[in-house]
Design an enzyme around this catalytic site. Structure first.
Site, mmCIF file in Angstrom:
data_model
loop_
_atom_site.group_PDB
_atom_site.id
_atom_site.type_symbol
_atom_site.label_atom_id
_atom_site.label_comp_id
_atom_site.label_asym_id
_atom_site.label_seq_id
_atom_site.Cartn_x
_atom_site.Cartn_y
_atom_site.Cartn_z
ATOM 1 N N SER A 188 61.757 90.851 -8.618
ATOM 2 C CA SER A 188 61.322 89.882 -7.618
ATOM 3 C C SER A 188 60.313 90.549 -6.678
ATOM 4 O O SER A 188 59.275 91.021 -7.128
ATOM 5 C CB SER A 188 62.535 89.320 -6.874
ATOM 6 O OG SER A 188 62.199 88.150 -6.174
ATOM 7 N N ASP A 201 62.441 79.620 -13.317
ATOM 8 C CA ASP A 201 62.526 80.292 -12.022
ATOM 9 C C ASP A 201 61.738 79.495 -10.985
ATOM 10 O O ASP A 201 60.565 79.168 -11.194
ATOM 11 C CB ASP A 201 61.941 81.706 -12.149
ATOM 12 C CG ASP A 201 62.239 82.581 -10.940
ATOM 13 O OD1 ASP A 201 62.585 82.043 -9.879
ATOM 14 O OD2 ASP A 201 62.127 83.810 -11.079
ATOM 15 N N HIS A 252 65.886 82.224 -11.581
ATOM 16 C CA HIS A 252 65.516 83.485 -10.942
ATOM 17 C C HIS A 252 66.518 84.594 -11.233
ATOM 18 O O HIS A 252 66.156 85.765 -11.322
ATOM 19 C CB HIS A 252 65.409 83.272 -9.427
ATOM 20 C CG HIS A 252 64.763 84.398 -8.699
ATOM 21 N ND1 HIS A 252 63.454 84.779 -8.920
ATOM 22 C CD2 HIS A 252 65.233 85.248 -7.748
ATOM 23 C CE1 HIS A 252 63.147 85.788 -8.126
ATOM 24 N NE2 HIS A 252 64.214 86.097 -7.412
#
Length: 735
Positions: free
Chosen positions: A585, A671, A706
């Site tokens: 991320s 995501d 995600h």
């Protein structure tokens, strides 16, 4: 002919698209990959997956071996430490062969009988010792995971809910105060939009009420007649709180809406159950609203009006017989901004009338305060480690604070499930890189720390076979950057550079605290060192550690990581041809930027759901969460300096014709936080631009969000895939 030679590396077509801001023209040749409804985009991602599978086919045996190692070390049929709430003990179960957990409860009286039977059979328990402390009724029963539990009620079996779905996530799981009703929500796509449902726990039957498109949480009113929940806007920002009356035919009532796109909204209740609290927050500003929980149809009133740059939280406590709000804030105190926060109290009918309880310290970051009937619990960090202290409440006010101490160089400690307002014990959790999670009950009245469970690690794990240590690198500006390391004793010869996986994050004031990982043992036992670079932008060293790694100081995050890598090389711990950089991320942004800054320091880069095209995303307010992110990165739409600064470190826009390390990028099609298009574009540009023959791979989960794939076995397979790639890249893959 090998499979590797049959499958060619996909070459994405180029479709020049101009982006013009502040007089700067950027030609983006791969922006067309953003449209996931385009069959050509899906075809390209599938081709990348086929190429990745072909290039890693020789690792299939190692992947299977690592998966089996994780599985063999995990007690698959297990049961969490029960938590007392109302008339029941609540706990979760896992079963061998099942992907997801099962939520259960049993009556307190029935559990006592089960514990008695276990004791009669010679099962060890600490109830007898606890009885002397007067906490016998709060000692969790010794329930056996593979035995029938008298009176057990299955509240929710996630395996049943997940049946027929490629992805599953449980959002809300909230039991009403009287224990009769359950609110829960599920996401079967991965886009973090949940369907909220209800169950009557007395009959076991589902209720007809169903609400689609919610955020994950749910909060009950005191009498169980109403549930409060949130919805998100088109940018996935939680912006509205609704009130739903169970069984009602009328539409749900909107009780709060936040129009400012910089702020997100949440709702919960105080532990005392006296107040419902709505919280509105940006990255740098908060505002609270309060309502008595026994008046669910009343109007929320503001706690303290928002002021730009002031954050605060509030918890209800009863001090000396009077209702108070305990307020943690970073406002100005005595003319100086309390960067690391202070704690104050105020009357509930006059929250702005603050009395300071704990003042500001440069070396201690206050993070949370929990209130109970007869004590407070303070959570804070000092010297890059979490700390917990208990503060007794007396008839006249406050007693003497006591910090819990542990004989470990590195550790992470925090409060666990403590739902009851009046309870004589405090549930806490303790872990480290070498310590499996330990669950304790702390007894404030006596100072006793009672071990309730240690995470089982099968196969003869011994913490004494491993070492953990804290080291410090020095950044170019003289800042000392902490590094945490763990390795297996004797895995490699002394003085020989070791293969090393260097992890980093460095955003949102998130701290990467020491924690145990069963899966990581498969790396450590093969001779790898695992290290965490606690770079600026995180919160390990206090609020200023965060402030000096965001917006126009963001590059400190990247240069701190490089400094940590150089330090590990210069001190002989590892070598450039033996080190992998790892981040996910915002940590993916970190390792992507480092790949441009110092590719010569690393053998490989592992990037999970990486935020590698940040400028394109932050320039588009229509994308999920973009406006909220402006406080973190700056607003490049409005500020030319921010635009130029972000462009100067964006991994995607700074790809050059030079040798890069081996790269594995992993992403998910659904995501909503870091869109798959960012790593897809990054890999496409790298493949067309970079020199050298280091492998470049993109792996896209086609039905996940995600957090990646769902289900524990699928997650283990994904971890095994990544670990096998890491080991192969540093030359430790088995033949």
């Amino acid at each position: 002919m090998s499979v590797e030679s049959v499958v060619a590396a996909p070459i994405a077509k180029t479709v020049p698209t101009e982006r013009v801001h502040h007089g700067d023209v950027f030609v983006d040749e791969y922006e067309w990959l953003r449209d996931k409804e385009d069959p050509e985009v899906i075809s390209h991602l599938q081709a990348e997956n086929a190429y990745t599978e072909a290039q890693t086919a020789h690792l299939q045996g190692l992947r299977e071996k690592i998966f089996e190692e994780i599985k063999s070390r995990t007690q698959e049929t297990d049961l969490s430490v029960p938590t007392r709430m109302g008339d029941f003990w609540y706990y979760s179960r896992s079963y061998e062969g099942k992907q997801y957990g099962v939520h259960c409860r049993c009556p307190i009286d029935a559990a006592a009988g089960a514990t008695g039977a276990a004791e009669a059979a010679g099962v060890t328990t600490e109830r007898t010792a606890d009885a002397a402390d007067g906490i016998d009724a709060w000692t969790p029963p010794r329930l056996e995971a593979d035995s029938e539990i008298p009176g057990e009620q299955v509240l929710l079996d996630s395996n049943e809910l997940a049946a027929g779905h490629a992805y599953f996530a449980l959002g809300a799981f909230s039991v009403s105060h009287d224990g009769n009703l359950l609110a829960y929500s599920v996401d079967t796509v991965g886009d973090e939009r949940y369907t909220l449902r209800f169950k009557d726990l007395r009959s076991g039957e589902p209720l007809a009420d169903e609400i689609a498109g919610t955020a994950p949480g749910a909060t009950w009113s005191l009498d169980g007649s109403h549930v409060f929940y949130q919805t998100v806007d088109e940018s996935w920002r939680p912006d509205t709180v609704w009130r739903h009356r169970l069984g009602a035919t009328e539409s749900d009532v909107r009780v709060f809406h936040e129009p400012d796109e910089r702020y997100w909204v949440s709702i919960g209740s105080t532990r005392s159950e006296k107040y419902l609290m709505i919280w509105v927050g940006s990255k740098i500003t908060t505002e609270g609203w309060v309502l008595e929980s026994d008046n669910p149809e009343g109007e929320f009133r503001i706690l303290m009006p928002r002021r730009e740059g002031v954050e605060y939280s509030a918890e209800h406590a009863v001090i000396g017989g009077d209702d108070r709000f305990l307020i943690l804030h970073n406002d100005v105190v005595d003319g100086v901004k309390a960067e690391n926060f202070v704690l104050a109290e105020a009357p509930v009918d006059d929250p702005s009338n603050l009395t300071l309880l704990i003042g500001h310290r440069d070396d201690v970051r206050l993070e949370d305060v929990d209130a109970f009937a007869d004590h407070l619990v303070l959570s804070y960090r000092r010297e890059a480690l979490t700390r917990v202290a208990v503060w007794p409440l007396t008839a006249s006010g406050y007693g003497e604070r006591r910090e819990l101490e542990f004989d470990l160089e590195l550790f992470a400690v925090g409060t666990g499930a403590n739902p009851e307002w009046a309870q004589p014990t405090l549930r806490i959790g303790l872990t480290s890189f070498i310590t499996p999670m330990r669950v304790f009950d702390y007894v404030p009245a006596t100072g006793a720390l009672l071990l309730r469970k240690e995470q089982p690690v099968l196969g003869g794990y011994d913490a004494n076979d491993y070492e953990q240590h804290r080291d410090w690198a020095v950044a170019a500006d003289g800042t000392r950057v902490p590094i945490s390391l763990v390795w297996k004793k004797g895995a490699v010869a002394e003085g020989e550079p070791k293969p090393l996986l260097l992890y980093g994050y460095g955003s949102y004031e998130a701290s990467m605290d020491p924690s145990f990982s069963v899966a990581r043992l498969s790396l450590l036992d093969r001779g790898m060192v695992f290290a965490v670079a606690h770079v600026r932008g995180g919160g390990e060293m206090g609020r200023l550690w965060y402030e000096n790694g965001k917006t126009l100081t963001k590059k400190n995050t990247f240069t701190d990581f490089v400094a940590a890598a150089r330090h590990l090389i210069d001190t002989g711990v590892t070598a450039a041809d033996r080190m992998i950089a790892d981040g996910g991320s915002a940590g993916g942004l970190l390792v992507g930027a480092v790949a441009n800054l110092a590719p010569e320091l690393f053998r490989g880069i592992l990037a999970n759901v990486p935020f590698v095209d940040p400028l394109t995303s932050i320039l588009d307010p229509s994308l999920p969460l973009t406006v909220i992110e402006w406080d973190e990165w700056g607003n490049p739409l409005a500020d030319k300096d921010v635009y130029e600064y972000m462009k100067s470190y964006s991994p995607y826009e700074n790809v050059e014709a030079k040798d890069y390390p081996a790269i594995l990028a992993v992403t998910s099609l659904n995501d909503t936080r870091v869109l798959y298009v960012e790593p897809a574009k990054w890999v496409a540009k790298l493949r067309a631009t970079k020199t050298g023959d280091a492998p470049l791979l993109l792996k896209t989960e086609m039905s996940a969000g995600h957090g990646g794939v769902s289900g524990r076995y699928e997650k283990w397979k994904e971890v095994a895939f990544e670990h096998a790639w890491v080991l192969d890249t540093v030359g430790l893959a088995e033949e």
